[in-house]
Write a protein that holds these residues in place. Structure first.
Motif, PDB file in Angstrom:
ATOM      1  N   ILE A 201     -52.242 -82.377 -71.187  1.00  0.00           N
ATOM      2  CA  ILE A 201     -50.864 -82.434 -71.685  1.00  0.00           C
ATOM      3  C   ILE A 201     -49.914 -81.783 -70.690  1.00  0.00           C
ATOM      4  CG2 ILE A 201     -49.312 -81.667 -73.515  1.00  0.00           C
ATOM      5  CD1 ILE A 201     -51.699 -81.776 -75.431  1.00  0.00           C
ATOM      6  N   LEU A 202     -50.298 -80.588 -70.179  1.00  0.00           N
ATOM      7  CA  LEU A 202     -49.439 -79.889 -69.217  1.00  0.00           C
ATOM      8  C   LEU A 202     -49.280 -80.699 -67.940  1.00  0.00           C
ATOM      9  CD1 LEU A 202     -50.647 -76.182 -69.589  1.00  0.00           C
ATOM     10  CD2 LEU A 202     -48.599 -77.258 -70.547  1.00  0.00           C
ATOM     11  N   GLY A 203     -50.364 -81.326 -67.482  1.00  0.00           N
ATOM     12  CA  GLY A 203     -50.271 -82.146 -66.279  1.00  0.00           C
ATOM     13  C   GLY A 203     -49.282 -83.277 -66.464  1.00  0.00           C
ATOM     14  N   HIS A 204     -49.335 -83.910 -67.637  1.00  0.00           N
ATOM     15  CA  HIS A 204     -48.386 -84.994 -67.928  1.00  0.00           C
ATOM     16  C   HIS A 204     -46.938 -84.475 -67.919  1.00  0.00           C
ATOM     17  CE1 HIS A 204     -46.520 -88.452 -69.856  1.00  0.00           C
ATOM     18  NE2 HIS A 204     -45.970 -87.604 -70.724  1.00  0.00           N
ATOM     19  N   LEU A 205     -46.721 -83.305 -68.508  1.00  0.00           N
ATOM     20  CA  LEU A 205     -45.363 -82.759 -68.576  1.00  0.00           C
ATOM     21  C   LEU A 205     -44.823 -82.435 -67.186  1.00  0.00           C
ATOM     22  CD1 LEU A 205     -45.603 -80.428 -71.719  1.00  0.00           C
ATOM     23  CD2 LEU A 205     -44.651 -82.731 -71.550  1.00  0.00           C
ATOM     24  N   PHE A 206     -45.658 -81.864 -66.329  1.00  0.00           N
ATOM     25  CA  PHE A 206     -45.195 -81.572 -64.968  1.00  0.00           C
ATOM     26  C   PHE A 206     -44.926 -82.851 -64.193  1.00  0.00           C
ATOM     27  CE2 PHE A 206     -46.615 -77.198 -65.625  1.00  0.00           C
ATOM     28  CZ  PHE A 206     -45.638 -76.494 -64.934  1.00  0.00           C
ATOM     29  N   GLU A 208     -43.725 -85.428 -65.496  1.00  0.00           N
ATOM     30  CA  GLU A 208     -42.471 -85.947 -66.042  1.00  0.00           C
ATOM     31  C   GLU A 208     -41.261 -85.081 -65.668  1.00  0.00           C
ATOM     32  OE1 GLU A 208     -41.934 -88.815 -67.780  1.00  0.00           O
ATOM     33  OE2 GLU A 208     -43.991 -89.244 -67.119  1.00  0.00           O
ATOM     34  N   GLY A 209     -41.501 -84.011 -64.898  1.00  0.00           N
ATOM     35  CA  GLY A 209     -40.376 -83.211 -64.410  1.00  0.00           C
ATOM     36  C   GLY A 209     -40.236 -81.838 -65.017  1.00  0.00           C
ATOM     37  N   MET A 210     -41.252 -81.332 -65.710  1.00  0.00           N
ATOM     38  CA  MET A 210     -41.147 -79.997 -66.288  1.00  0.00           C
ATOM     39  C   MET A 210     -41.106 -78.950 -65.193  1.00  0.00           C
ATOM     40  SD  MET A 210     -43.465 -78.172 -69.240  1.00  0.00           S
ATOM     41  CE  MET A 210     -44.615 -77.164 -68.321  1.00  0.00           C
ATOM     42  N   SER A 211     -40.257 -77.939 -65.378  1.00  0.00           N
ATOM     43  CA  SER A 211     -40.132 -76.857 -64.404  1.00  0.00           C
ATOM     44  C   SER A 211     -40.163 -75.543 -65.159  1.00  0.00           C
ATOM     45  CB  SER A 211     -38.819 -76.970 -63.628  1.00  0.00           C
ATOM     46  OG  SER A 211     -38.587 -75.799 -62.873  1.00  0.00           O
ATOM     47  N   ALA A 212     -40.986 -74.599 -64.672  1.00  0.00           N
ATOM     48  CA  ALA A 212     -41.102 -73.297 -65.322  1.00  0.00           C
ATOM     49  C   ALA A 212     -40.693 -72.176 -64.380  1.00  0.00           C
ATOM     50  CB  ALA A 212     -42.527 -73.083 -65.812  1.00  0.00           C
ATOM     51  N   ARG A 216     -46.425 -75.682 -60.268  1.00  0.00           N
ATOM     52  CA  ARG A 216     -47.238 -76.178 -61.382  1.00  0.00           C
ATOM     53  C   ARG A 216     -48.467 -75.310 -61.601  1.00  0.00           C
ATOM     54  NH1 ARG A 216     -49.365 -82.394 -61.789  1.00  0.00           N
ATOM     55  NH2 ARG A 216     -51.106 -82.096 -63.232  1.00  0.00           N
ATOM     56  N   GLU A 217     -49.184 -74.988 -60.543  1.00  0.00           N
ATOM     57  CA  GLU A 217     -50.406 -74.196 -60.674  1.00  0.00           C
ATOM     58  C   GLU A 217     -50.103 -72.786 -61.165  1.00  0.00           C
ATOM     59  OE1 GLU A 217     -53.529 -75.115 -60.550  1.00  0.00           O
ATOM     60  OE2 GLU A 217     -52.776 -77.168 -60.283  1.00  0.00           O
ATOM     61  N   ASP A 218     -48.959 -72.237 -60.771  1.00  0.00           N
ATOM     62  CA  ASP A 218     -48.595 -70.889 -61.226  1.00  0.00           C
ATOM     63  C   ASP A 218     -48.449 -70.851 -62.738  1.00  0.00           C
ATOM     64  OD1 ASP A 218     -48.554 -70.026 -58.633  1.00  0.00           O
ATOM     65  OD2 ASP A 218     -46.387 -70.317 -58.381  1.00  0.00           O
ATOM     66  N   TYR A 219     -47.816 -71.884 -63.310  1.00  0.00           N
ATOM     67  CA  TYR A 219     -47.629 -71.922 -64.756  1.00  0.00           C
ATOM     68  C   TYR A 219     -48.974 -72.054 -65.463  1.00  0.00           C
ATOM     69  CZ  TYR A 219     -46.267 -73.470 -69.406  1.00  0.00           C
ATOM     70  OH  TYR A 219     -46.133 -73.579 -70.761  1.00  0.00           O
ATOM     71  N   ASN A 235     -42.508 -68.119 -72.918  1.00  0.00           N
ATOM     72  CA  ASN A 235     -42.082 -68.670 -71.637  1.00  0.00           C
ATOM     73  C   ASN A 235     -40.956 -69.673 -71.879  1.00  0.00           C
ATOM     74  OD1 ASN A 235     -42.522 -71.174 -69.589  1.00  0.00           O
ATOM     75  ND2 ASN A 235     -42.893 -69.209 -68.564  1.00  0.00           N
ATOM     76  N   ILE A 236     -40.020 -69.726 -70.955  1.00  0.00           N
ATOM     77  CA  ILE A 236     -38.937 -70.706 -71.029  1.00  0.00           C
ATOM     78  C   ILE A 236     -39.087 -71.670 -69.855  1.00  0.00           C
ATOM     79  CG2 ILE A 236     -36.441 -71.046 -70.844  1.00  0.00           C
ATOM     80  CD1 ILE A 236     -36.056 -68.414 -72.275  1.00  0.00           C
ATOM     81  N   HIS A 237     -39.096 -72.967 -70.159  1.00  0.00           N
ATOM     82  CA  HIS A 237     -39.181 -73.955 -69.088  1.00  0.00           C
ATOM     83  C   HIS A 237     -38.173 -75.074 -69.348  1.00  0.00           C
ATOM     84  CE1 HIS A 237     -42.345 -75.053 -72.101  1.00  0.00           C
ATOM     85  NE2 HIS A 237     -41.738 -76.237 -72.015  1.00  0.00           N
TER      86      HIS A 237
END
Length: 744
Positions: A201-206, A208-212, A216-219, A235-237
């Motif tokens: 799920i997280l891989g899909h979100l990143f 699609e443009g998710m930024s934290a 990506r690996e840090d999150y 956490n806020i992303h």
């Protein structure tokens, strides 16, 4: 226990949910949208003392409230009052938000309730006894956290929360999620099915443009660490321009529940609120708080010798615009003024609106005081151009006070105070100009404060007195009227009315002083010949009192003075607002028999229009037209026109400031009714009335018997005729209570 209508829901699942609700450590009930009881658990009954057979499915909320009240719950409130309040709270909470409140039940226990609305169910309400938690703050915090976690599970079970929620097992596989969760992330169907892996799920979100805020690996590393520690995490992303708050709640079995809330609008509202707190709502300029903070940041540079200037800006004649054209037009003037002021600034400057028609400009850095002067000059020119607002051509202006640091001060307070003092000086010098701060200005302010303090005690100390100046009727060849003039003896000196009347008006003390003048003048005039009238000036401030007409009637009654012997002098500034209450008061006074006179005719805004708004008994022609009467043909033409106008309208005319025989001869030839001036007599105290009550013209000019040294000698006795200009600020009964205020 009531049963939830399962419909097509599997019976086994319904029983499982029912068992879970019976065993949760807090009360639980559901009210339908029609306020009927749908379901409840044992703890709910025990909290309120209901017996097992006392409540039934389908009971109305009102029935349950009355039953609860009889059992001793909600002491201090009637059941009807509690019902009305409670239903109002429920009806106002149908947007999906959880709302909490507290209730007192029998035994003095405190129950905290939380309710949330579902279109399908109605109101889901939880009840928890928080008595002990309120007494122990640490326990309260832990208990609230546990309650919130339990509420999350409950809301997830009924899919009745507005935030996204998902539950993962100890191996990171999706157990369940709700619709808001899928909607926030716009997840495809395969990622909301039970068994979906968190990392997929997280891989899909990143993708699609998710930024934290990091890679990506840090999150993912952070998320794994939070899961492994089995601690709460937050956490806020961001995802596609939206801001999402994610919270991680571990469970005892190694799994966790995570909530996901779109806080984009909340952050925008917070930013908007912060902006509004620091900016003016009308102009969107920084406000006083923001300006002073920026000033404070400039102090360090001032101490290093860097130059900065503070300009205080006040709009000229703004109050007249507001009063005559209304606040809507006034607001537009403020907005246009802000735009023009902004156009005079540099990128590094800070322009702020302090309030009303006051602005401030911080210039930083500047090379010299000349730079501040050039900007001030640009401001005055920009503000002097006419404005066209809603078809009205409006002309105002601006006065500017300048303080330049470090010479005029090293601190915010000092520079702001000095700029304000310089502004006061600029306004006193005629407006539409600028003035730099100078040493000694503070002394002028202290003098004003001294005057104000003295005025507050002047009446109780009997420091005021009246002197009188006659008006001579040319047809009658005798004194026809006497004008009362106010004098203030303060600390062994006579203070000029030009100095103390503006202060009295600004502080509101003029009302009490004006009433004293009215009473004193009427009482004195009662002993004079009945053919002589007494003239008393009124300030516009006095007309703001609702009982002005009553005060005049009482003064006449106490003095037993015929109303026809009283003349009240006003200036046209009183009629600027065309106030209905002002005109009503004038008509009531005239109906009593009191004469109304317009003073200083020809020096104001639009004198002729005011002669149409009220039928004056007399027009007093300002002395400025008399000074050069013998040498200027235009002055003679104006005098002739005004006298003719008065005769046409049935109004008598008085010429002020007659000081020479030639002036007397010229105005007599034009048919003026009365004359007033030092050619005949200086103002005199009442005890000298008998010695000069029936003189024949021309009248000799004796010295004023009790003249006293003045605080400002050049302003003493500048009343209705003297060599030099008469001050516009005279005072009550001759000190001109209608003092021509500084136009705003």
């Amino acid at each position: 226990m009531g049963e939830l209508d399962a419909g097509t829901t599997d019976v086994a699942e319904a029983l499982l949910l029912d068992a879970a609700l019976e065993n949760i450590p807090y009360g639980f009930c559901v009210w339908s949208p029609q306020f009927r009881l749908v379901m409840w658990n044992k703890n709910y009954r025990e909290f309120y003392g209901f017996s097992e057979d006392a409540i039934k499915k389908g009971m109305t909320l009102e029935e349950v409230v009355h039953l609860s009240h009889r059992l001793g719950n909600h002491p201090g409130q009637s059941p009807d009052a509690f019902y009305e309040t409670y239903t109002s709270d429920l009806l106002s909470n149908r947007g999906g938000m959880r709302t909490k409140s507290q209730e007192v039940v029998y035994g003095g226990r405190i129950v905290e309730t939380a309710h949330v609305y579902s279109d399908k169910l109605g109101w889901v309400v939880t009840h928890e006894d928080v008595t002990d938690e309120i007494q122990m703050s640490e326990t309260v915090q832990k208990r609230k956290l546990e309650l919130e976690r339990q509420n999350i599970r409950l809301d997830a079970a009924v899919n009745n929360i507005s935030i996204g929620l998902c539950m993962m097992d100890a191996k990171g596989r999706l157990v369940i999620c709700n619709e808001p969760y899928a909607r926030i992330y716009n997840l495809p169907e395969n990622f909301v099915r039970p068994g979906a892996q968190l990392e997929d799920i997280l891989g899909h979100l990143f993708d699609e443009g998710m930024s934290a805020g990091g890679a990506r690996e840090d999150y993912i590393v952070w998320r794994r660490a939070v899961i492994a520690k089995r601690e709460y995490g937050k956490n806020i992303h961001e995802l596609n321009g939206r801001i999402i708050l994610m919270q991680h709640h571990p469970m005892k079995d190694g799994g966790w529940v995570s909530t996901h809330e779109d806080i984009t609008e909340q952050r925008q509202n917070e930013a908007r609120i912060h902006h509004l707190a620091r900016h003016d709502a009308l102009t969107d300029l920084p406000n006083r708080a923001e300006f002073l903070e920026e000033m404070a940041r400039t102090e360090a540079g001032l101490k290093r010798g860097e130059m900065a200037a503070v300009l205080y800006i006040d709009l000229d004649h703004f109050k007249a615009v507001n009063d005559t054209l209304g606040h809507a037009v006034g607001d537009e003037v403020i907005k246009q003024a802000a735009v023009r002021l902004w156009g005079t600034t540099r990128e590094s400057d800070l322009l702020a609106r302090l309030g009303g028609d006051e602005f401030a400009l911080l210039l930083r850095p500047i090379e010299s005081a000349d730079a501040a002067a050039r900007i001030a000059d640009r401001i005055i020119k920009a503000m002097g151009a006419p404005m066209n607002i809603k078809g009205q051509q409006i002309e105002i202006g601006a006065s500017v006070g300048i303080a330049v640091g470090p010479g005029d001060g090293l601190t915010t307070d000092t520079l702001v105070k000095n700029a304000d003092l310089a502004l006061y000086k600029a306004k006193s010098e005629g407006r539409s100009t600028y003035h730099f701060f100078e040493a000694g200005m503070d002394a002028e302010l202290q003098q004003r404060r001294l005057i104000e303090a003295g005025l507050r005690l002047a009446l109780s100390r009997n420091e005021f007195r009246l002197v009188y100046q006659p008006l001579l009727g040319l047809a009658e060849n005798r004194v026809t009227c006497v004008e009362a003039l106010l004098r203030w003896d303060f600390e062994g000196r006579t203070v000029s009315p030009a100095e103390f009347v503006p202060v009295a008006e600004d502080t509101g003390l003029i009302s009490a002083i004006g009433q004293w003048v009215l009473n004193e003048a009427c009482a004195t005039a009662a002993s004079w010949p009945k053919s002589v009238r007494i003239a008393v000036n009124l300030s516009p401030v006095q007309f703001r009192q609702r009982d002005l007409v009553t005060q005049v009637r009482r003064a006449l009654s106490n003095a037993r003075l015929d109303p026809s012997r009283l003349e009240l002098e006003i200036t046209e500034s009183l009629l600027l607002t065309d106030s209905e209450s002002t005109l009503k008061a004038l008509h009531e006074l005239r109906a009593m028999g009191v004469r109304i006179s317009m003073d200083d005719f020809g020096t104001g805004y639009s004198s002729l229009s005011y002669l149409r708004s009220f039928p004056f008994d007399k027009i007093k022609i300002d002395r400025s037209f008399i000074r050069d009467l013998a040498s200027r043909a235009d002055s003679q033409a104006i005098i002739r026109a005004v006298i003719g106008l008065g005769q046409s309208l049935g109004m008598s005319t008085t010429v002020e400031g007659v000081e020479t025989e030639e002036q007397l001869s010229l105005v007599r030839a034009q048919g003026v009714s009365e004359v007033q001036g030092f050619l005949f007599l200086l103002p005199f105290p009442t005890r000298h009335w008998q010695t000069c009550s029936t003189p024949k013209l021309p009248w000799p000019r004796p010295p004023e018997p009790d003249a006293r040294p003045a605080l400002r000698p050049t302003a003493v006795n500048r009343d209705k005729g003297t060599h030099g200009r008469r001050s516009r600020r005279r005072g009550a009964g001759g000190a001109d209570l209608r003092h021509r205020r500084k136009p705003q």
